[in-house]
Design a protein around this motif. Structure first.
Motif, short mmCIF file in Angstrom:
data_model
loop_
_atom_site.label_atom_id
_atom_site.label_comp_id
_atom_site.label_asym_id
_atom_site.label_seq_id
_atom_site.Cartn_x
_atom_site.Cartn_y
_atom_site.Cartn_z
N ARG A 157 40.97 31.01 47.48
CA ARG A 157 40.64 32.14 46.61
C ARG A 157 41.28 33.42 47.12
O ARG A 157 41.19 33.73 48.30
N GLY A 158 41.90 34.16 46.24
CA GLY A 158 42.54 35.41 46.65
C GLY A 158 43.88 35.16 47.30
O GLY A 158 44.62 36.08 47.59
N ARG A 193 33.94 37.78 46.66
CA ARG A 193 33.99 36.31 46.76
C ARG A 193 35.29 35.81 46.16
O ARG A 193 35.88 34.85 46.64
N THR A 194 35.72 36.47 45.09
CA THR A 194 36.94 36.05 44.40
C THR A 194 38.15 36.08 45.31
O THR A 194 39.04 35.26 45.18
N ILE A 195 38.19 37.07 46.22
CA ILE A 195 39.35 37.09 47.11
C ILE A 195 39.08 36.31 48.39
O ILE A 195 39.86 36.37 49.33
N GLY A 196 38.00 35.55 48.41
CA GLY A 196 37.79 34.62 49.51
C GLY A 196 37.03 35.16 50.70
O GLY A 196 37.13 34.61 51.79
N PRO A 252 42.96 41.47 50.99
CA PRO A 252 43.44 40.08 51.07
C PRO A 252 44.44 39.86 52.21
O PRO A 252 44.46 38.77 52.80
N ALA A 310 43.67 33.57 42.04
CA ALA A 310 42.93 34.83 42.05
C ALA A 310 42.35 35.08 40.67
O ALA A 310 42.82 34.54 39.67
#
Lengths: 281, 335
Positions: free
Chosen positions: B100-101, A178-181, B128, B105
């Motif tokens: 995000r990312g 989730r952190t990297i989207g 990513p 990050a």
């Protein structure tokens, strides 16, 4: 999975005895099914009324049945039906259960509640009774037997998939995703699915063995494979009537069933030990 | 006192991260927990800003709120978060996913389990690029190898094809750092990046953060409970206690003149080699439960220098230029 050790020991006989025995038995059944027309001395359908209820001999190694068909040939060909049913039924159960279990485990809440109560409802029926009911609804044919057995497997796979999904969801690599989207669909595909497959594959082996038994039971009751198609179940069913005169009619398919089911069960247990060495006592 | 002014603060651009009066609450069966209240902080380009506090002080919740990754019982009830001037709370979930990312990050708290066990490292570090730049897997893999080299992982080509269980803790932390750095975000949030690592690896990770800051002018928000980490690597520090910022200032100044009794106690509680203490100094009492926070100073119950006025919570009062502390003692001294 948590059980992954840094270095896997080689596939030694002492450590993975179950895996080896199971593997050999399953391979035997699979090869028999695959090469049935080439390894059998006679066609499984050819009848010879002059030769009926012959005891095992040099011409008919495992004897002949009540209308003179070769029992060995029929038993080997019956492995095909069993494996087909196993494959299709496990595929139906695995796919259906995976879908339901992962969706319920991932989104949780009211969806989880509804899906899992439905699964418990299915679970609460005895398997063979449920199969008979489903066969009554779907109609008697070997294809419907496969689907019916598959449906019976769905709740088991769904529960396992749900629990595994919830376990994976608690891992921090899901948060990291989730952190990297990553969006939900991608997390399911790339993070959840690969990590829930191992326990499901082990369960699939056990389910396969159970599918073989269920198919035989249905055929025994006349709901599965239809004569003259040979199946261990319907061979047992007819053989039962000749126990006194020709015991080989029931003993041979019974022994084949025993070997097949034992093989898949041992392979399942062996795979479980292989994937998770800590589970071994 | 001129040298204390935040050197990287610029007047022509907004800060990379500006948290303005943020309040976060948890709604649970036990009631409402005020876990973060009225928190304001800024991070400028090329700055490493520390947020320090004990467990339950709200520092991690602040970080997760910035990324909108808080647990679903948490709700932002007030305040604003701006990333280079863009207000984040008004963005949709899909817009947040794009940031995000990409532009911000996180290096997670526990890097040891933050990698997917069934995928090779290179694929995860390259993800990513596929996700945000629609790169092909081959390009992503090449980028992953480059990044692994950039975080000083030896033999990056070989290592990229390995799986997490073949990596040591420090190596996994580097892989996670490489993944966070992949698209050169403006803001990097490191949540206790060194907690799970042993001391020599900690030093390497902190040095790496310094390098990242120097090379890319990345703004780094470093969440930690370790005073040593802050002293070693940060330019600016915010001290949090029970959901409030209780003291803020430049690291050197704050460590030399801690002005909130909590900060003083925290510094005293750190064992030092010079003063071989017979017993570790501990702060008496416990952090108040976020469900039962009264109107007074949140540290009052544990404070040795408590005053009558402490029944009312003090605002952040100036100690010196750019050094603030939330304590009435500062007014007592002046009076």
């Amino acid at each position: 999975m948590s059980g992954q050790s840094a270095v896997r020991p080689p596939l030694g006989w002492r450590r993975y005895r179950l895996l080896w025995i199971g593997g050999v038995l399953v391979a035997l059944v699979c090869l028999a099914a695959l090469f049935a027309p080439w390894v059998t001395p006679y066609s499984p359908y050819d009848l010879d009324v002059t030769d009926m209820l012959q005891a095992p001999s040099a011409t008919h190694w495992l004897g002949t049945d009540e209308i003179g068909r070769d029992v060995l040939s029929r038993t080997v060909f019956a492995a095909r039906i069993s494996l087909q049913v196993g494959l299709v039924a496990v595929a139906v159960g695995l796919f259906g259960g995976l879908l339901i279990g992962v969706v319920a485990g991932y989104w949780g809440g009211i969806l989880d509640l509804a899906l899992m109560r439905a699964m418990e409802l299915l679970f609460s029926f005895p398997a063979i009774l449920l199969a008979i009911v489903l066969m009554a609804v779907l109609g008697t044919s070997i294809l419907n037997a496969m689907v019916a057995i598959g449906i019976i497997f769905i709740p088991g796979f769904a529960r396992l998939a749900r629990v595994s999904t919830q376990k994976v969801l608690r891992q921090s690599y899901i948060d990291a995703a989730r952190t990297i989207g990553m969006a939900d669909a991608r997390i399911l595909q790339r993070e959840i699915l690969p990590n829930v497959m191992t326990p499901l594959l082990v369960e699939a082996m056990t389910a396969f063995a159970y599918a073989v038994i269920l198919e035989s039971s249905l055929s025994f009751l006349g709901l599965g494979a239809q004569p003259p198609e040979p199946s261990w179940g319907n061979m047992l069913s007819t053989g039962r009537g000749f126990m006194a005169q020709a015991p080989w009619l029931a003993i041979v398919p019974g022994a084949a069933l025993f070997v097949g089911v034992l093989g898949f069960n041992l392979l399942g247990d062996g795979l479980r030990d292989f994937f998770d060495p800590r589970m071994k006592d | 006192m001129q040298e204390l002014i935040r050197p990287r603060r610029r007047l022509d651009t907004p800060p990379v991260l500006a948290v303005d009066n943020l309040s976060v609450q948890l709604q649970t069966r036990q009631g409402t927990a005020r876990v973060v209240e009225g928190v304001s902080l800024e991070v400028w380009p090329g700055e490493i800003v520390g947020v320090i506090g004990e467990s339950g002080s709200g520092k991690t919740m602040t970080a997760l709120s910035i990324l909108r990754l808080m647990p679903h019982v948490a709700r932002i009830v007030g305040g604003d978060i701006r990333l280079s001037g863009t207000s984040l709370p008004s963005l949709s979930d899909a817009q947040m996913r794009k940031l995000r990312g990409n532009r911000m990050a996180l290096i997670p708290q526990d890097p040891l389990s933050a990698l997917n066990p069934v995928q090779p490292i290179g694929r995860q570090v390259g993800e990513p690029f596929v996700l945000h730049r629609r790169s092909r897997w081959q390009t992503a893999w090449e980028q992953a190898v480059r990044l692994l080299g950039a975080v000083h992982l030896p033999l990056p080509e070989t290592r990229a094809a390995e799986y997490p269980h073949q990596f040591s803790g420090g190596m996994r932390q580097r892989a996670m750092t490489a993944m966070a750095l992949a698209l050169e975000p403006d803001l990097l949030i490191a949540d206790e990046p060194t907690t799970a690592l042993d001391v020599t690896i900690q030093a390497q990770v902190l040095r790496l953060l310094g390098e990242i800051r120097d090379e890319h002018e990345t703004a780094i928000l470093l969440i930690t409970h370790d005073l040593g980490v802050v002293a070693e690597s940060c330019d600016w520090v915010y001290v949090m206690y029970a959901g409030r910022i209780v003291e803020e200032g430049p690291v050197g100044r704050l460590f030399a003149h801690p002005s909130h009794p909590y900060t003083q106690a925290l510094l005293n509680a750190t064992p030092s080699i010079e003063l071989a203490q017979a017993e570790l100094a501990a702060i008496p009492g416990r952090i108040p439960s976020p469900y039962e926070i009264g109107p007074g100073c949140r540290f009052a119950d544990r404070c040795a220098q408590r005053l009558a006025r402490c029944a009312q919570e003090p605002p952040l009062l100036p100690v010196a230029a750019e050094h603030l502390a939330r304590c009435w003692l500062l007014e007592e001294v002046r009076a």
